[in-house]
Design a protein around this motif. Structure first.
Motif, PDB file in Angstrom:
ATOM      1  N   UNK A 143      27.124  60.518  91.832  1.00 19.23           N
ATOM      2  CA  UNK A 143      27.619  61.246  93.005  1.00 19.23           C
ATOM      3  C   UNK A 143      27.074  62.681  92.987  1.00 19.23           C
ATOM      4  N   UNK A 144      26.538  63.108  94.125  1.00 18.44           N
ATOM      5  CA  UNK A 144      25.921  64.438  94.153  1.00 18.44           C
ATOM      6  C   UNK A 144      26.971  65.528  94.341  1.00 18.44           C
ATOM      7  N   UNK A 145      26.603  66.690  93.890  1.00 15.69           N
ATOM      8  CA  UNK A 145      27.497  67.847  93.958  1.00 15.69           C
ATOM      9  C   UNK A 145      27.243  68.660  95.219  1.00 15.69           C
ATOM     10  N   UNK A 146      28.187  69.541  95.474  1.00 15.69           N
ATOM     11  CA  UNK A 146      28.052  70.513  96.557  1.00 15.69           C
ATOM     12  C   UNK A 146      27.822  71.889  95.952  1.00 15.69           C
ATOM     13  N   UNK A 147      26.989  72.681  96.612  1.00 14.82           N
ATOM     14  CA  UNK A 147      26.785  74.064  96.195  1.00 14.82           C
ATOM     15  C   UNK A 147      27.086  74.993  97.363  1.00 14.82           C
ATOM     16  N   UNK A 148      27.838  76.035  97.087  1.00 13.84           N
ATOM     17  CA  UNK A 148      28.064  77.097  98.067  1.00 13.84           C
ATOM     18  C   UNK A 148      26.970  78.137  97.863  1.00 13.84           C
ATOM     19  N   UNK A 149      26.205  78.404  98.919  1.00 13.17           N
ATOM     20  CA  UNK A 149      25.123  79.387  98.846  1.00 13.17           C
ATOM     21  C   UNK A 149      25.598  80.645  99.576  1.00 13.17           C
ATOM     22  N   UNK A 150      25.808  81.719  98.830  1.00 12.65           N
ATOM     23  CA  UNK A 150      26.291  82.983  99.392  1.00 12.65           C
ATOM     24  C   UNK A 150      25.077  83.889  99.596  1.00 12.65           C
ATOM     25  N   UNK A 151      24.738  84.135 100.848  1.00  8.50           N
ATOM     26  CA  UNK A 151      23.473  84.789 101.170  1.00  8.50           C
ATOM     27  C   UNK A 151      23.666  86.253 101.576  1.00  8.50           C
ATOM     28  N   UNK A 152      23.089  87.143 100.804  1.00 11.67           N
ATOM     29  CA  UNK A 152      22.900  88.551 101.194  1.00 11.67           C
ATOM     30  C   UNK A 152      24.181  89.294 101.582  1.00 11.67           C
ATOM     31  N   UNK A 191      22.283  68.650  90.224  1.00  8.54           N
ATOM     32  CA  UNK A 191      22.578  67.422  90.955  1.00  8.54           C
ATOM     33  C   UNK A 191      23.166  67.639  92.333  1.00  8.54           C
ATOM     34  N   UNK A 192      22.758  68.717  92.988  1.00  7.10           N
ATOM     35  CA  UNK A 192      23.330  69.081  94.292  1.00  7.10           C
ATOM     36  C   UNK A 192      22.644  68.316  95.423  1.00  7.10           C
ATOM     37  N   UNK A 193      23.471  67.738  96.294  1.00  7.75           N
ATOM     38  CA  UNK A 193      22.945  67.052  97.473  1.00  7.75           C
ATOM     39  C   UNK A 193      23.395  67.684  98.773  1.00  7.75           C
ATOM     40  N   UNK A 194      24.435  68.522  98.682  1.00  8.04           N
ATOM     41  CA  UNK A 194      24.979  69.181  99.872  1.00  8.04           C
ATOM     42  C   UNK A 194      25.073  70.670  99.611  1.00  8.04           C
ATOM     43  N   UNK A 195      24.650  71.465 100.597  1.00 11.46           N
ATOM     44  CA  UNK A 195      24.811  72.913 100.478  1.00 11.46           C
ATOM     45  C   UNK A 195      25.694  73.425 101.607  1.00 11.46           C
ATOM     46  N   UNK A 196      26.515  74.417 101.267  1.00 13.09           N
ATOM     47  CA  UNK A 196      27.372  75.096 102.231  1.00 13.09           C
ATOM     48  C   UNK A 196      26.832  76.516 102.349  1.00 13.09           C
ATOM     49  N   UNK A 243      26.049  72.249 105.434  1.00 13.29           N
ATOM     50  CA  UNK A 243      27.257  72.666 106.140  1.00 13.29           C
ATOM     51  C   UNK A 243      27.109  74.157 106.421  1.00 13.29           C
ATOM     52  N   UNK A 244      27.309  74.546 107.668  1.00 13.49           N
ATOM     53  CA  UNK A 244      27.154  75.947 108.076  1.00 13.49           C
ATOM     54  C   UNK A 244      28.505  76.473 108.510  1.00 13.49           C
ATOM     55  N   UNK A 245      28.969  77.520 107.823  1.00 17.67           N
ATOM     56  CA  UNK A 245      30.298  78.064 108.110  1.00 17.67           C
ATOM     57  C   UNK A 245      30.122  79.366 108.886  1.00 17.67           C
ATOM     58  N   UNK A 246      30.006  79.249 110.193  1.00 18.83           N
ATOM     59  CA  UNK A 246      29.727  80.417 111.039  1.00 18.83           C
ATOM     60  C   UNK A 246      30.772  81.506 110.837  1.00 18.83           C
ATOM     61  N   UNK A 247      32.028  81.111 110.670  1.00 18.62           N
ATOM     62  CA  UNK A 247      33.110  82.088 110.471  1.00 18.62           C
ATOM     63  C   UNK A 247      32.923  82.906 109.204  1.00 18.62           C
ATOM     64  N   UNK A 248      32.175  82.373 108.250  1.00 17.21           N
ATOM     65  CA  UNK A 248      31.916  83.091 107.005  1.00 17.21           C
ATOM     66  C   UNK A 248      30.484  83.616 106.968  1.00 17.21           C
ATOM     67  N   UNK A 249      29.944  83.851 108.172  1.00 15.36           N
ATOM     68  CA  UNK A 249      28.686  84.585 108.286  1.00 15.36           C
ATOM     69  C   UNK A 249      28.969  85.824 109.127  1.00 15.36           C
ATOM     70  N   UNK A 250      28.079  86.785 109.039  1.00 12.37           N
ATOM     71  CA  UNK A 250      28.225  88.003 109.847  1.00 12.37           C
ATOM     72  C   UNK A 250      26.879  88.352 110.453  1.00 12.37           C
ATOM     73  N   UNK A 251      26.934  88.932 111.643  1.00 14.57           N
ATOM     74  CA  UNK A 251      25.716  89.450 112.249  1.00 14.57           C
ATOM     75  C   UNK A 251      26.087  90.608 113.155  1.00 14.57           C
ATOM     76  N   UNK A 252      25.076  91.199 113.745  1.00 11.61           N
ATOM     77  CA  UNK A 252      25.276  92.359 114.606  1.00 11.61           C
ATOM     78  C   UNK A 252      24.713  92.049 115.985  1.00 11.61           C
ATOM     79  N   UNK A 259      21.270  68.857 114.298  1.00 12.40           N
ATOM     80  CA  UNK A 259      19.860  68.821 113.926  1.00 12.40           C
ATOM     81  C   UNK A 259      19.677  69.201 112.459  1.00 12.40           C
ATOM     82  N   UNK A 260      20.157  70.394 112.121  1.00 11.82           N
ATOM     83  CA  UNK A 260      19.948  70.924 110.781  1.00 11.82           C
ATOM     84  C   UNK A 260      21.225  71.006 109.955  1.00 11.82           C
ATOM     85  N   UNK A 261      22.368  71.047 110.620  1.00 14.09           N
ATOM     86  CA  UNK A 261      23.597  71.311 109.876  1.00 14.09           C
ATOM     87  C   UNK A 261      24.818  70.787 110.619  1.00 14.09           C
TER      88      UNK A 261
END
Length: 199
Positions: free
Chosen positions: A1-10, A104-109, A134-143, A182-184
């Motif tokens: 079974x593959x794992x999930x990874x949370x990718x915290x970007x910038x 062993x990651x198959x899913x990224x958040x 998986x894309x968590x828009x609420x946990x992203x920020x932009x201007x 499409x992508x997420x």
């Protein structure tokens, strides 16, 4: 079974020292990301921290200037990888894919700063590399985003006054439109943490 990874970007101080930070849609981005980080750790998911660097530029993303560090309140645990990148996406200039394979990651958040730039680009590349994204828009920020013809020299006041400017909310919505199906998969903070977001 593959794992999930949370990718915290910038989620780094570099953004907070720039004038356009006053246009950010989620000034509490560190708290939002911390909710995801805590939930990921509780589930035994891998947490990967990504920092953007532009060495030698003398700007906010130049490590020599001291701002290329996580926003106060975020702290990797021992064993959680911290990678630095020089491209928009978190894969091209790093060993991220190798790290994910080793674990062993198959899913990224995906979460972090900026929604339509480094986060969206990482989601697209991750999808093309075969990850479930998986894309968590609420946990992203932009201007707010200025029209391309004025972006480089525009002041915050000029950006806000220009009718062509996209609000941060419009930018985030367009990102969701482009990624979903499409992508997420778009997920909310509540879905991933089981704790209601405070408004």
């Amino acid at each position: 079974m593959s794992r999930t990874a949370l990718i915290v970007i910038d989620v780094q101080e570099s953004f907070r020292v720039r004038p356009n930070w006053q246009l950010v849609n989620h000034p509490d981005i560190a708290e939002r990301v911390d909710r995801l980080v805590r939930a990921a750790r509780d589930k035994g998911d891998l947490v990967v921290w990504v920092l953007h660097t532009e060495p030698g530029t003398g700007g906010a993303f130049d490590p020599a200037e001291g701002q290329v560090r996580l926003i106060d309140g975020l702290e990797p645990l021992p064993g959680e990888p911290v990678v630095t990148k020089t491209s928009h996406n978190a894969f091209t200039t790093t060993n991220l894919q190798q790290l994910l394979t080793q674990h062993g990651v198959g899913e990224i958040v995906v979460c972090g700063i900026r929604t339509e730039q480094c986060c969206e680009t990482t989601a697209r590349v991750g999808s093309d590399l075969g990850y479930d994204v998986v894309f968590v828009t609420e946990a992203t920020a932009t201007m707010a985003l200025a029209h391309w013809s004025i972006r480089d020299e525009a002041s915050v006041e000029e950006i806000l006054a220009d009718p062509r400017t996209l609000t941060a909310e419009q930018v985030a919505e367009r990102t969701e439109y482009a990624l979903a199906g499409r992508f997420a998969t778009i997920r909310t903070l509540d879905e991933l943490t089981g704790v209601p977001v405070s408004s």
